[in-house]
Every structure is written in structure tokens, then in C-alpha cells.
Design an enzyme around this catalytic site. Structure first.
Site, PDB file in Angstrom:
ATOM      1  N   ASN A 105      -4.658  -2.276  -4.873  1.00  0.00           N
ATOM      2  CA  ASN A 105      -5.708  -2.211  -3.893  1.00  0.00           C
ATOM      3  C   ASN A 105      -5.638  -1.363  -2.798  1.00  0.00           C
ATOM      4  OD1 ASN A 105      -8.347  -2.902  -3.209  1.00  0.00           O
ATOM      5  ND2 ASN A 105      -7.938  -5.067  -2.523  1.00  0.00           N
ATOM      6  N   ASP A 109     -11.211  -2.690  10.970  1.00  0.00           N
ATOM      7  CA  ASP A 109     -10.093  -3.595  10.613  1.00  0.00           C
ATOM      8  C   ASP A 109      -9.750  -4.405  11.531  1.00  0.00           C
ATOM      9  OD1 ASP A 109      -9.892  -2.539   8.059  1.00  0.00           O
ATOM     10  OD2 ASP A 109      -8.214  -1.131   8.435  1.00  0.00           O
ATOM     11  N   LYS A 145       0.434  -6.534   1.730  1.00  0.00           N
ATOM     12  CA  LYS A 145      -0.314  -5.408   1.619  1.00  0.00           C
ATOM     13  C   LYS A 145      -0.024  -4.317   2.742  1.00  0.00           C
ATOM     14  CE  LYS A 145      -4.872  -3.695   0.129  1.00  0.00           C
ATOM     15  NZ  LYS A 145      -4.872  -2.278   0.874  1.00  0.00           N
ATOM     16  N   ASP A 160       0.846  -1.232   0.011  1.00  0.00           N
ATOM     17  CA  ASP A 160      -0.032  -0.202   0.054  1.00  0.00           C
ATOM     18  C   ASP A 160       0.920   1.190   0.092  1.00  0.00           C
ATOM     19  OD1 ASP A 160      -2.264  -1.627  -0.045  1.00  0.00           O
ATOM     20  OD2 ASP A 160      -3.214  -0.469   1.741  1.00  0.00           O
ATOM     21  N   HIS A 169      -5.354  -9.312   2.683  1.00  0.00           N
ATOM     22  CA  HIS A 169      -4.392  -9.568   3.862  1.00  0.00           C
ATOM     23  C   HIS A 169      -4.922  -9.897   5.245  1.00  0.00           C
ATOM     24  CE1 HIS A 169      -4.625  -4.933   4.975  1.00  0.00           C
ATOM     25  NE2 HIS A 169      -5.589  -5.086   4.134  1.00  0.00           N
ATOM     26  N   ARG A 170      -6.138  -9.197   5.611  1.00  0.00           N
ATOM     27  CA  ARG A 170      -6.497  -9.315   6.888  1.00  0.00           C
ATOM     28  C   ARG A 170      -7.440 -10.637   7.049  1.00  0.00           C
ATOM     29  NH1 ARG A 170      -4.762  -5.438   9.127  1.00  0.00           N
ATOM     30  NH2 ARG A 170      -5.011  -3.181   8.407  1.00  0.00           N
ATOM     31  N   GLU A 182     -10.966  -4.551   0.836  1.00  0.00           N
ATOM     32  CA  GLU A 182     -10.338  -5.397   0.201  1.00  0.00           C
ATOM     33  C   GLU A 182     -11.100  -6.371  -0.664  1.00  0.00           C
ATOM     34  OE1 GLU A 182      -7.070  -3.275   2.340  1.00  0.00           O
ATOM     35  OE2 GLU A 182      -9.190  -3.781   2.463  1.00  0.00           O
TER      36      GLU A 182
END
Length: 419
Positions: free
Chosen positions: A95, A297, A400, A53, A374-375, A325
Site C-alpha cells: 500500500n 498527513d 508502514k 513503504d 498506520h496514521r 491508505e
């Protein structure tokens, strides 16, 4: 088509212990990069995150004539005359939602057309409310779908006056306008259209960063901010560790009954996701209802942790997770049910996790579809600390925001198999 990589987490046989320094905050790093680019002089950003990012943001700034040097793994040195130039081609931003949304407003200061685009996932992420706000004050914007790609027809300056924005989907729309507004020729009043705003605490992060770089901005009431002209001045700026990344380590500690030193006091985090630690500390007696609207998040971390809680947990305030995302509500539902059918259900935008401490030590055959998010990859790795058979598709998508995630877990004693 090449086979997608898979990482299998091997549950550790002893508590996780050690010291892990979380990476710098993604949210603050991308704000600081943009503000330094809009400032006159040379800024040194230390403690910064180096990830996909922030790479997309720094590359876009370089395309617009800003010098961005990287003398080490946690520092950016940004030199600028305070003016962005028209790039010779489109800005590709992967993204990176912060980069696309922040730059959509910031590029109004150039003289010419600027196209912002991203990957297939970014092309599904809405930006329409921000573009509507820009159009309302005379900025020309072409955007066929309400999602990237988009082209801003800039006229060399952000328009002064009053601008209204619907921030129900994302606080990033407000942050984008606030940061760009300091470069206008006159005062700018930014007002919410409607009272809903996703993750208001991130607007507070924006205001703090703006003031650190010399902007004059006041919150007139709960719905309105006034930004004075004058731009920004360069400065040295320290970026705190990422609270969203810290949630995985806090959760790993309680799941394994371990002792993980992050090298930073919990109270030193100013990011909204740090609130999640209040719930993590209550594990395995987390409350029956958790509102995720102001710590979005962190919800993937809490949802996976809830699977091992003593009692079920309902997560509410998740509408914004649908447009991250990936659709994280759906991804969490599907991943939890891959571990055990019926472990999660969705009602509207609410996620209900049917907790069961007996999951610990069990075996499943769960292939977690990360959707390159990623999360989702990082949170389901937590399930693998307690359950055999958790496999993560496309594990390197953690790059990311946390490229060193797997190495960090490994340093604490977690092992993996890759295929």
C-alpha cells in the site's frame, strides 16, 4: 479466521519525558531511492527510513536490476548505471502510494511491459490522472479501474515535450512526472491542468531532491515546470527525520505536559507536515478553523488533539484524505465517535471535532478500526494517553512508516496491554 491483534493504551500517570529520534522521512527516502536508482554511480543515503513503504520501493528497484545494499538500520547504498531493466514479473508494492505513483512514470524508461500492483487497499487508491497524463504523450497504459493494478508498455524512454496533469487528488502525480522527466531525450514541460494541487509543498521536496542529484529543473510559473535532459548523478545524501512522525511526539508532549526531545530543531524540518506544530503549540487553544490541504498527513494528529481542545475545531481542505491508505475523514469520524458519541461530525469533506477538555481522565469502550492505516493507529494512541479504554486494532500497521512507534512511546513511559 484468526483474531485480529488489539493494543490497549494505558494512560500514563506522569508527564512524558525523554529523547526520541523520529525515523527518517518516508517521503524523502522513497524519492531518494528512485533518484539514486536513476543516477549513474553509487549513492549513499543516510538517515533513511526502513519501513514497509521503503522496503517495497527498494525491492522493486532490485527487481529492475539496481543494486540496493543496507549496511545498517538507517542507510541504503544504491549502485546503478542509470537505467532500469524490465522486471521478470509484476512489481508488488503493498500500500505504498509513493512507490506505485513514482514508479508508474519511472518505468517508462525500460523497454517492455511492467505491471505494478498492490494490496487490497492499494487497489482502491486512484492513479487515473497520472495515467491519463502519460497516455496523452503516447505511453501505453492498461488499467481497468483507474486504480492498481496497471501495466505500462514502455518503449525505452520518457517522452519529451509538454505534458499536462490534473493534480487535484495528489501532488504525487506531479512529482512522479518531474522525476521521470529528467531521463527524457529532450526537455519536458509539465503543466498543471487546473489550479488545484494537493500538498504543493511535497513538489518542493521533489525539486530539492532532483537538484541534489544533478537534475536541471526550473519552475516557470505557478502552474508549469521545465525539466532539462541529462539524467542524474550519484551522490551521498542525508535524509531528514520524518515530520509526519514528529507530529505524534509533539502532540504527546503537549497532551501530557511533558518534555520530549526529538534531537532536531523544529526549524530544520522542510516537509509540509511540520506546519502542524504551529497549531500543536497553541493547544489547548487551537483555532476554530484549520485548513489541512497542505499538511494532509498531519490532520489525524490534529483531529485527535482537537478532541481535548477548549473550543471546537473545523478541519477543511480534506478531500485528498478520502483517497489515502483509507478514507481518513470517515476513519477519524468513526474513531472519535467510538470514544464518545457526537464527538465528531462530517459535513461534505469537512470534519468537525466537538472539543471537550473534560474527556481527559474519563473512561470509554472504544475499539478503533484502523483499516490497516498506520496514521489512524498512531493518532488514536494519543487519545489513549488521556482516556482509559482506547483499544487499537491491528497495531502493527504502524510498520508502514514508523515500525518503532510503540517502542518509542514505551521509552517515554507509556504502557500497553496486548491481546
Amino acid at each position: 479466521m484468526a483474531a485480529r491483534p488489539i493494543l490497549t493504551v494505558i494512560p500514563p500517570t506522569s508527564p512524558l519525558r525523554g529523547q526520541v529520534a523520529p525515523p527518517g522521512s518516508k517521503s524523502i527516502t522513497n524519492r531518494a531511492l528512485l533518484l539514486a536508482a536513476l543516477a549513474r554511480g553509487t549513492s549513499r543515503l543516510s538517515g533513511a527510513l526502513k519501513s514497509d513503504d521503503t522496503r517495497h520501493m527498494s525491492e522493486a528497484l532490485r527487481q529492475m536490476g539496481v543494486e540496493v545494499l543496507e549496511p545498517d538500520d538507517t542507510t541504503f547504498v544504491v549502485s546503478s548505471d542509470g537505467q532500469l531493466r524490465t522486471p521478470t514479473g509484476p512489481l508488488f508494492l503493498g500500500n505504498a502510494g509513493t512507490a506505485v505513483r513514482f514508479l508508474a512514470a519511472a518505468v517508462t524508461s525500460v523497454d517492455g511491459a511492467v505491471t505494478l500492483d498492490g494490496d487490497d487497499y492499494m487497489r482502491k487508491r486512484p492513479i487515473g490522472p497520472l495515467l491519463d497524463a502519460l497516455r496523452s504523450v503516447g505511453v501505453g497504459v492498461d488499467c481497468a479501474t483507474g486504480c492498481p493494478p496497471l501495466t505500462v508498455h514502455a518503449k525505452g524512454g520518457f517522452p519529451a515535450g509538454r505534458i499536462e496533469v490534473d493534480a487535484g487528488l495528489s501532488s504525487q502525480y506531479v512529482s512522479a512526472l518531474l522525476m521521470a522527466a529528467a531521463c527524457a531525450e529532450g526537455p519536458v514541460e509539465i503543466a498543471l491542468r487546473g489550479k488545484d494541487i494537493g500538498a504543493r509543498g511535497y513538489v518542493d521536496l521533489t525539486l530539492a531532491a532532483m537538484r541534489a542529484f544533478g537534475a536541471q529543473v526550473e519552475q516557470q510559473d505557478e502552474m508549469t515546470w521545465r525539466v532539462m535532459p541529462g539524467g542524474y548523478v550519484a551522490r551521498d545524501y542525508f535524509i531528514e527525520p520524518d515530520a509526519s512522525a514528529a507530529t505524534y511526539l509533539w502532540a504527546a508532549q503537549v497532551l501530557s505536559e511533558g518534555d520530549i526531545d526529538l534531537g532536531v530543531a523544529d526549524a530544520d524540518f522542510t516537509q509540509p507536515d511540520a506546519r502542524a506544530n504551529d497549531f500543536i503549540r497553541q493547544f489547548p487553544r487551537m483555532p476554530a478553523l484549520i485548513d489541512g490541504s497542505q499538511m494532509q498527513d498531519a490532520i489525524p494528529t490534529l483531529a485527535v488533539l482537537a478532541a481535548f481542545n477548549e473550543t471546537p475545531v473545523r478541519f477543511v481542505g480534506l478531500a485528498n484524505l478520502r483517497v489515502k491508505e483509507c478514507d481518513r475523514v470517515a476513519a477519524l469520524h468513526d474513531g472519535l465517535n467510538a470514544i464518545r458519541h457526537g464527538l465528531a461530525t462530517v459535513e461534505g469533506d469537512d470534519l468537525l471535532v466537538a472539543a471537550d477538555p473534560a474527556l481527559a481522565g474519563s473512561t470509554c469502550d472504544a475499539l478503533i478500526e484502523t483499516h490497516a492505516d498506520h496514521r489512524i493507529a498512531m493518532c488514536f494512541a494519543l487519545a489513549g494517553l488521556k482516556i482509559h479504554g482506547v483499544r487499537i486494532l491491528d497495531p502493527e500497521c504502524v510498520g508502514k512508516t514508523y515500525p518503532g512507534y510503540w517502542k518509542a512511546l514505551g521509552s517515554l513511559g507509556v504502557t500497553f496491554e496486548r491481546s
